[in-house]
Write an enzyme that holds these catalytic residues in place. Structure first.
Site, mmCIF file in Angstrom:
data_model
loop_
_atom_site.group_PDB
_atom_site.id
_atom_site.type_symbol
_atom_site.label_atom_id
_atom_site.label_comp_id
_atom_site.label_asym_id
_atom_site.label_seq_id
_atom_site.Cartn_x
_atom_site.Cartn_y
_atom_site.Cartn_z
ATOM 1 N N ASP A 146 7.504 4.604 -3.385
ATOM 2 C CA ASP A 146 7.139 4.833 -1.981
ATOM 3 C C ASP A 146 8.389 4.967 -1.125
ATOM 4 O O ASP A 146 8.462 5.809 -0.229
ATOM 5 C CB ASP A 146 6.280 3.684 -1.461
ATOM 6 C CG ASP A 146 5.046 3.449 -2.318
ATOM 7 O OD1 ASP A 146 4.522 4.425 -2.878
ATOM 8 O OD2 ASP A 146 4.623 2.279 -2.420
ATOM 9 N N ALA B 143 16.414 12.682 -10.222
ATOM 10 C CA ALA B 143 15.288 13.477 -9.726
ATOM 11 C C ALA B 143 15.752 14.911 -9.528
ATOM 12 O O ALA B 143 16.929 15.172 -9.269
ATOM 13 C CB ALA B 143 14.760 12.910 -8.413
ATOM 14 N N TYR C 43 -6.235 -6.904 -9.219
ATOM 15 C CA TYR C 43 -6.708 -6.277 -7.991
ATOM 16 C C TYR C 43 -8.104 -6.792 -7.630
ATOM 17 O O TYR C 43 -8.969 -6.945 -8.502
ATOM 18 C CB TYR C 43 -6.793 -4.757 -8.161
ATOM 19 C CG TYR C 43 -5.464 -4.048 -8.224
ATOM 20 C CD1 TYR C 43 -4.730 -3.816 -7.064
ATOM 21 C CD2 TYR C 43 -4.961 -3.598 -9.442
ATOM 22 C CE1 TYR C 43 -3.513 -3.154 -7.114
ATOM 23 C CE2 TYR C 43 -3.741 -2.938 -9.498
ATOM 24 C CZ TYR C 43 -3.019 -2.718 -8.338
ATOM 25 O OH TYR C 43 -1.821 -2.063 -8.392
ATOM 26 N N TYR C 44 -8.309 -7.018 -6.346
ATOM 27 C CA TYR C 44 -9.632 -7.350 -5.809
ATOM 28 C C TYR C 44 -9.899 -6.375 -4.656
ATOM 29 O O TYR C 44 -9.760 -6.711 -3.491
ATOM 30 C CB TYR C 44 -9.673 -8.811 -5.353
ATOM 31 C CG TYR C 44 -9.402 -9.771 -6.481
ATOM 32 C CD1 TYR C 44 -10.429 -10.220 -7.302
ATOM 33 C CD2 TYR C 44 -8.104 -10.206 -6.756
ATOM 34 C CE1 TYR C 44 -10.175 -11.088 -8.362
ATOM 35 C CE2 TYR C 44 -7.841 -11.063 -7.817
ATOM 36 C CZ TYR C 44 -8.881 -11.499 -8.617
ATOM 37 O OH TYR C 44 -8.630 -12.350 -9.677
ATOM 38 N N ARG C 45 -10.227 -5.125 -5.072
ATOM 39 C CA ARG C 45 -10.368 -4.055 -4.081
ATOM 40 C C ARG C 45 -11.680 -3.292 -4.214
ATOM 41 O O ARG C 45 -11.985 -2.450 -3.366
ATOM 42 C CB ARG C 45 -9.191 -3.075 -4.198
ATOM 43 C CG ARG C 45 -9.244 -2.218 -5.446
ATOM 44 C CD ARG C 45 -7.952 -1.489 -5.767
ATOM 45 N NE ARG C 45 -7.370 -0.741 -4.679
ATOM 46 C CZ ARG C 45 -6.188 -0.110 -4.767
ATOM 47 N NH1 ARG C 45 -5.506 -0.154 -5.895
ATOM 48 N NH2 ARG C 45 -5.708 0.558 -3.749
ATOM 49 N N TYR D 75 -4.403 -8.225 -3.756
ATOM 50 C CA TYR D 75 -4.028 -8.257 -5.176
ATOM 51 C C TYR D 75 -2.905 -9.259 -5.406
ATOM 52 O O TYR D 75 -2.141 -9.600 -4.498
ATOM 53 C CB TYR D 75 -3.668 -6.870 -5.705
ATOM 54 C CG TYR D 75 -2.336 -6.279 -5.310
ATOM 55 C CD1 TYR D 75 -1.218 -6.417 -6.133
ATOM 56 C CD2 TYR D 75 -2.203 -5.515 -4.150
ATOM 57 C CE1 TYR D 75 -0.007 -5.835 -5.801
ATOM 58 C CE2 TYR D 75 -1.010 -4.922 -3.819
ATOM 59 C CZ TYR D 75 0.094 -5.085 -4.655
ATOM 60 O OH TYR D 75 1.288 -4.503 -4.325
ATOM 61 N N GLY E 3 0.870 -1.176 0.000
ATOM 62 C CA GLY E 3 0.000 0.000 0.000
ATOM 63 C C GLY E 3 0.901 1.219 0.000
ATOM 64 O O GLY E 3 1.829 1.295 0.819
#
Length: 376
Positions: free
Chosen positions: A296, A242, A117-119, A101, A45
């Site tokens: 992340d 970056a 995905y199963y959200r 997922y 996440g």
């Protein structure tokens, strides 16, 4: 930028992260999802990844979310809490499931990469301004959010707008755009993300992401022109590195451009008003194992350095080092480099930074002895 906020008052943490986390199933071997015989359970996440990485780096963090009153919800709360993250404000939903997922082992950018995905209708999609403890969400020096949450449901979007609205005493808002076209059922997704980014204090966005979402093709400068409001704008350029733009103090809003005259008149025609990065940091050479979660990790490394009030270039380098830790490990999360090691590497001169190459296991070794963290 110096993080002020409310310091270390009771119940106040360094970073609060709000968003959906899901149970992730990683393949036991490469191949199509249809051909993989077994999967290993993990967690994933965007926001909880940042909270876990920051907690592992020694910061106090809190994850606020909603999960099902089911075994997968139990696993998420226990696994994220095991990193030292405060999970006491995660609510359990008896009527909605925890999202899950499955993904393949390939690079997300590759043609063979698959994610299932199963959200839809998950517990997290029921988050709303009335359904979370707003005081707990705002009780951080930094509040980290991402565009994924805004795409989950109208209630989640209302929550994001509430949290990013200008108000006295709000924490520093960190926003990772995280454009996911597949999550947006309507065409207004890019507009929503641009509006939320303009409300934030620190924004992370990929150059390719800005082109996909907003049609910006002029590189970091074009992104800054579209987003002049954030105090810090970080534009990630993939393997190139970056750049970061820092908004000048009040009274000088030209952002790296020619200043107005002493009487307030605009710069003369022909003056260069191009926004210019305040800091740049080339990407590291990395022996990549998996790419998922690297963005992340970059945000976590940058925020960690921000909390320590390090210079802007050092913040970018710490972002790269944290990303390298994830890139050289399987799964969405990896242990960040120990702070002394990260500080030594971030302080290298430009030629040594450019020669640095990192491989699997480099975070476990001393910078001067590890073959994986060598500067030939």
């Amino acid at each position: 930028m110096t993080v002020t906020g409310t310091g270390n008052a009771p119940d106040v943490v360094d970073v609060v992260a709000l968003g959906e986390s899901m149970v992730t199933f990683l393949p036991s071997r490469p191949g199509r999802l249809a051909d993989v015989p077994a999967f290993h359970r993990s967690i994933g996440g965007a926001e909880s990844n940042v909270a876990c990485a920051l907690a592992a780096a020694g910061h106090t963090t809190r994850w606020v979310s909603r999960v099902g009153a089911d075994g997968f919800g139990d696993h998420l709360v226990e696994a994220i809490g095991a990193y030292g993250v405060d999970v006491s404000y995660v609510r359990r939903d008896p009527a909605r499931p925890t999202g899950v997922y499955f993904r393949t082992a390939g690079d997300r950018a590759g043609d063979t990469h698959e994610v299932a995905y199963y959200r839809a209708g998950s517990a997290a999609s029921a988050m709303s301004p009335a359904g979370v403890d707003l005081d707990a969400v705002r009780a951080g020096r930094v509040l980290h959010l991402s565009g994924i949450t805004a795409a989950l449901s109208p209630d989640c979007l209302a929550l994001m707008r509430e949290l990013t609205a200008p108000r006295p005493g709000r924490p520093l808002i960190s926003f990772d755009v995280n454009h996911r076209p597949g999550l947006w059922g309507e065409a207004y997704g890019p507009e929503v993300l641009l509006d939320l980014a303009r409300r934030a204090d620190i924004v992370f966005v990929g150059e390719d992401e800005a082109e996909e979402a907003w049609g910006l093709t002029g590189g970091p400068t074009a992104v800054r022109r579209a987003l002049p409001e954030p105090e810090v704008l970080v534009v990630k350029q993939g393997g190139s590195g970056a750049v970061a733009f820092l908004r000048p103090p009040a009274g000088d809003r030209a952002v790296g451009a020619a200043r107005a005259g002493a009487d307030g008149t605009p710069p003369s025609p022909g003056c260069d008003t191009t926004p210019r990065p305040t800091a740049t940091a080339p990407a590291l050479k990395v022996d990549v194992v998996a790419t998922t979660g690297a963005g992340d990790a970059f945000a976590a490394g940058f925020l960690s350095a921000t909390l320590r009030d390090l210079p802007l270039t050092a913040r970018l380098r710490h972002g790269h080092l944290a990303a390298a830790a994830t890139l050289t490990a399987p799964g969405d999360l990896a242990a960040p480099p120990p702070r002394p090691l990260a500080d030594r590497l971030a302080a290298l001169d430009d030629p040594a930074w450019g020669r640095l190459r990192l491989g699997p296991g480099w975070t476990d070794a001393d910078a001067e002895a590890a073959e994986e963290a060598r500067t030939p």
